[in-house]
Design an enzyme around this catalytic site. Structure first.
Site, PDB file in Angstrom:
ATOM      1  N   ASP A  48      41.818  39.795  45.025  1.00 27.45           N
ATOM      2  CA  ASP A  48      42.028  38.852  43.929  1.00 27.45           C
ATOM      3  C   ASP A  48      40.765  38.014  43.743  1.00 27.45           C
ATOM      4  O   ASP A  48      40.013  37.783  44.689  1.00 27.45           O
ATOM      5  CB  ASP A  48      43.205  37.931  44.229  1.00 27.45           C
ATOM      6  N   GLY A  49      40.548  37.568  42.522  1.00 32.27           N
ATOM      7  CA  GLY A  49      39.399  36.713  42.249  1.00 32.27           C
ATOM      8  C   GLY A  49      38.214  37.458  41.684  1.00 32.27           C
ATOM      9  O   GLY A  49      37.165  36.862  41.449  1.00 32.27           O
ATOM     10  N   CYS A  50      38.373  38.751  41.447  1.00 36.11           N
ATOM     11  CA  CYS A  50      37.305  39.553  40.874  1.00 36.11           C
ATOM     12  C   CYS A  50      37.640  39.844  39.416  1.00 36.11           C
ATOM     13  O   CYS A  50      38.791  40.085  39.078  1.00 36.11           O
ATOM     14  CB  CYS A  50      37.149  40.874  41.628  1.00 36.11           C
ATOM     15  N   ALA A  51      36.625  39.832  38.562  1.00 37.68           N
ATOM     16  CA  ALA A  51      36.838  40.123  37.150  1.00 37.68           C
ATOM     17  C   ALA A  51      37.231  41.581  36.943  1.00 37.68           C
ATOM     18  O   ALA A  51      38.004  41.905  36.059  1.00 37.68           O
ATOM     19  CB  ALA A  51      35.577  39.806  36.355  1.00 37.68           C
ATOM     20  N   SER A  52      36.712  42.457  37.789  1.00 43.58           N
ATOM     21  CA  SER A  52      37.045  43.875  37.702  1.00 43.58           C
ATOM     22  C   SER A  52      38.055  44.218  38.796  1.00 43.58           C
ATOM     23  O   SER A  52      38.394  43.392  39.632  1.00 43.58           O
ATOM     24  CB  SER A  52      35.780  44.726  37.833  1.00 43.58           C
TER      25      SER A  52
END
Length: 141
Positions: A48-52
């Protein structure tokens, strides 16, 4: 405390003076990084916390603080796949105790990544480091 292969990467980045060349090198690293089996792309391995989309699947060999840390990973974005490969060079093969001692921001700063990644990519990179450190810390106990 960086792995020899991470030191090699630092040397390569020093040789590649232009950031575009370094960016292409990171992408090439991602292309060469082994794909993650689709069966391992599950909510438990998603970062979690990634744009991709990013998945990290840890592999711990042994038990306790001296267990060896490794991981597989994948992303749907080529630059992020490359960043996973960079992190693999930094962490794979260390003991789970050593993983916690790595100053990832300082080591990654040696590559100049902070200056050239978008804030979303930087946040995603931090999220991956946090996941790696968390998994290693849990395995160390």
């Amino acid at each position: 405390m960086a792995q020899d292969r991470f030191e090699d990467l630092v040397e390569t980045f020093e040789f590649l003076e232009d950031w575009e060349d370094r960016y292409r090198h990171v992408i090439d690293m991602g292309k060469a990084f082994p794909a993650l089996d689709d069966a391992l792309k599950v909510p438990a391995t998603k970062v979690d916390g990634c744009a991709s989309q990013v998945w990290l699947h840890p592999r711990i060999d042994g038990t306790g603080p001296s267990a060896t840390f490794d991981f597989e990973g994948e992303s749907d974005a080529m630059i992020v796949r490359g960043l996973i490969a960079v992190l693999h060079n930094l962490y794979a093969g260390l003991t789970v105790k050593e993983v916690g001692a790595v100053d990832a921001p300082a080591e990654l700063a040696r590559l100049g990544l902070d200056d050239h990644l978008s804030s979303q990519r930087s946040n995603g990179l931090r999220a991956m480091v946090t996941r790696i450190r968390s998994v290693a810390a849990a395995a160390a106990t």
